[in-house]
Design a protein around this motif. Structure first.
Motif, PDB file in Angstrom:
ATOM      1  N   PHE A 132       0.368   3.860  -3.211  1.00 20.93           N
ATOM      2  CA  PHE A 132      -0.006   5.176  -2.787  1.00 20.93           C
ATOM      3  C   PHE A 132       1.058   6.229  -2.247  1.00 20.93           C
ATOM      4  CE2 PHE A 132      -3.411   2.175  -1.918  1.00 20.93           C
ATOM      5  CZ  PHE A 132      -4.291   2.646  -2.991  1.00 20.93           C
TER       6      PHE A 132
ATOM      7  N   ASP B  90      -9.568  -3.941  -6.736  1.00 20.00           N
ATOM      8  CA  ASP B  90     -10.461  -3.002  -5.936  1.00 20.00           C
ATOM      9  C   ASP B  90     -10.223  -2.831  -4.557  1.00 20.00           C
ATOM     10  OD1 ASP B  90     -11.900  -2.813  -8.266  1.00 20.00           O
ATOM     11  OD2 ASP B  90     -13.601  -4.335  -7.550  1.00 20.00           O
TER      12      ASP B  90
ATOM     13  N   LYS C  76      -8.922  -2.765   5.547  1.00 16.07           N
ATOM     14  CA  LYS C  76      -8.786  -2.992   4.100  1.00 16.07           C
ATOM     15  C   LYS C  76     -10.296  -3.110   3.267  1.00 16.07           C
ATOM     16  CE  LYS C  76      -7.383  -7.748   4.142  1.00 16.07           C
ATOM     17  NZ  LYS C  76      -6.443  -8.571   3.589  1.00 16.07           N
TER      18      LYS C  76
ATOM     19  N   ASN D  90     -12.665  -1.186   0.087  1.00 14.01           N
ATOM     20  CA  ASN D  90     -12.851  -0.357  -1.168  1.00 14.01           C
ATOM     21  C   ASN D  90     -12.623   1.271  -1.150  1.00 14.01           C
ATOM     22  OD1 ASN D  90     -15.401   0.855  -0.725  1.00 14.01           O
ATOM     23  ND2 ASN D  90     -16.285  -1.204  -1.595  1.00 14.01           N
ATOM     24  N   GLU D  91     -12.400   1.880  -2.104  1.00 12.78           N
ATOM     25  CA  GLU D  91     -12.108   3.386  -1.947  1.00 12.78           C
ATOM     26  C   GLU D  91     -13.423   3.973  -1.292  1.00 12.78           C
ATOM     27  OE1 GLU D  91     -10.714   7.072  -4.651  1.00 12.78           O
ATOM     28  OE2 GLU D  91     -10.883   5.273  -5.661  1.00 12.78           O
ATOM     29  N   THR D  92     -14.632   3.604  -1.627  1.00 11.51           N
ATOM     30  CA  THR D  92     -16.053   4.190  -0.987  1.00 11.51           C
ATOM     31  C   THR D  92     -15.930   4.107   0.425  1.00 11.51           C
ATOM     32  OG1 THR D  92     -17.128   4.207  -3.122  1.00 11.51           O
ATOM     33  CG2 THR D  92     -18.339   4.528  -1.283  1.00 11.51           C
TER      34      THR D  92
ATOM     35  N   ALA E   1     -13.245   3.461   2.391  1.00 12.14           N
ATOM     36  CA  ALA E   1     -12.091   4.052   3.020  1.00 12.14           C
ATOM     37  C   ALA E   1     -12.724   5.457   3.329  1.00 12.14           C
ATOM     38  CB  ALA E   1     -10.797   3.849   1.964  1.00 12.14           C
ATOM     39  N   ASN E   2     -13.235   6.268   2.517  1.00 16.72           N
ATOM     40  CA  ASN E   2     -13.594   7.604   2.588  1.00 16.72           C
ATOM     41  C   ASN E   2     -14.729   7.459   3.637  1.00 16.72           C
ATOM     42  OD1 ASN E   2     -11.867   8.353   0.492  1.00 16.72           O
ATOM     43  ND2 ASN E   2     -13.936   8.230  -1.126  1.00 16.72           N
TER      44      ASN E   2
ATOM     45  N   ILE F 140      -5.844   1.116   4.361  1.00 20.31           N
ATOM     46  CA  ILE F 140      -5.782   2.687   4.947  1.00 20.31           C
ATOM     47  C   ILE F 140      -5.474   2.502   6.133  1.00 20.31           C
ATOM     48  CG2 ILE F 140      -7.331   3.478   3.060  1.00 20.31           C
ATOM     49  CD1 ILE F 140      -9.581   3.691   5.628  1.00 20.31           C
TER      50      ILE F 140
ATOM     51  N   SER G 148       0.924  -1.140   0.091  1.00 24.29           N
ATOM     52  CA  SER G 148      -0.006   0.119  -0.077  1.00 24.29           C
ATOM     53  C   SER G 148       0.833   1.343  -0.012  1.00 24.29           C
ATOM     54  CB  SER G 148      -0.880   0.042   1.335  1.00 24.29           C
ATOM     55  OG  SER G 148      -1.848  -1.154   1.010  1.00 24.29           O
TER      56      SER G 148
ATOM     57  N   GLU H   4      -3.619  -1.323  -9.294  1.00 21.16           N
ATOM     58  CA  GLU H   4      -4.869  -0.315  -9.306  1.00 21.16           C
ATOM     59  C   GLU H   4      -5.964  -1.151  -9.889  1.00 21.16           C
ATOM     60  OE1 GLU H   4      -3.438   3.054 -11.206  1.00 21.16           O
ATOM     61  OE2 GLU H   4      -2.741   3.881  -9.801  1.00 21.16           O
TER      62      GLU H   4
ATOM     63  N   MET I 183      -7.998  -1.806  -0.910  1.00 21.09           N
ATOM     64  CA  MET I 183      -7.042  -1.090  -0.779  1.00 21.09           C
ATOM     65  C   MET I 183      -6.845  -1.198   0.887  1.00 21.09           C
ATOM     66  SD  MET I 183      -8.961   2.722  -1.274  1.00 21.09           S
ATOM     67  CE  MET I 183      -7.457   3.440  -1.093  1.00 21.09           C
TER      68      MET I 183
END
Length: 190
Positions: free
Chosen positions: A18, A100, A160, A162-164, A166-167, A104, A14, A97, A102
């Motif tokens: 990133f 899917d 861990k 997905n991006e949504t 994580a936000n 954080i 990661s 990438e 990630m």
């Protein structure tokens, strides 16, 4: 040691993907801890071996410790690339990438509703799509936290998903949104 080395590999990739110096620093801290633990295994094994049979039985433990340290060293080598400012090859980024998933790192602030709740009560995996794989509390770590693990202020979550998700988790940890916002709003709006 096994759990720590697995976390280190996730964090190292990661960090590279990133360009996260924070994640790379976490890998270095964990690598130092693995080194100390491996030293303790060696020392305790030497003290415990009273006979040739004892020594033979302890050999497997020493080999596992050494293998885990090798994994940790490799993860640190990956993290060092980020700390030295070396950029990954574009093909690596392209391949990574496509995944899917990630990883954080988020810190729980004083205004967060996550404080004093267990992971089971919060249903973070269901609400956010993020799975908490480790928690750093001060200088100690909780690996593979379960539904009974209670979150505290200033805990650092390694998760861990997905991006949504994580936000959303980042906003929950910072106190920017409340749990009820997830129940009444569409995730896309957050």
């Amino acid at each position: 040691m096994k759990n720590m080395s697995e976390l280190m590999v996730d964090l190292a990739y990661s960090a590279l993907l990133f360009n996260s110096k924070d994640a790379a620093e976490e890998v270095k801290k964990l690598e130092n801890k693995i080194n100390r633990l491996n030293y303790e295994i060696k020392k305790e094994s030497l003290l415990a071996a009273r006979t040739v049979e004892d020594a033979e039985k302890l050999t497997a433990l020493l080999e596992v410790g050494e293998a885990t340290e090798n994994i940790a060293d490799s993860a640190k080598d990956i993290a060092d690339l980020v700390l030295k400012g070396i950029k990954p090859h574009p093909v690596f980024k392209m391949v990574m990438e496509e995944s899917d998933e990630m990883i954080i790192r988020v810190k729980i602030c004083e205004s967060s509703e996550l404080i004093d709740n267990s992971l089971g009560e919060l249903l973070l995996a269901t609400r956010t799509g993020m799975t908490v794989i480790a928690i750093r509390r001060n200088e100690s770590w909780i690996y593979g936290p379960d539904k009974n693990t209670i979150l505290d202020v200033n805990d650092t979550l390694i998760a861990k998903g997905n991006e949504t998700g994580a936000n959303i988790l980042d906003k929950l940890a910072s106190g920017e949104i409340k749990l009820e916002d997830l129940e009444y709003n569409e995730i896309a709006e957050i």
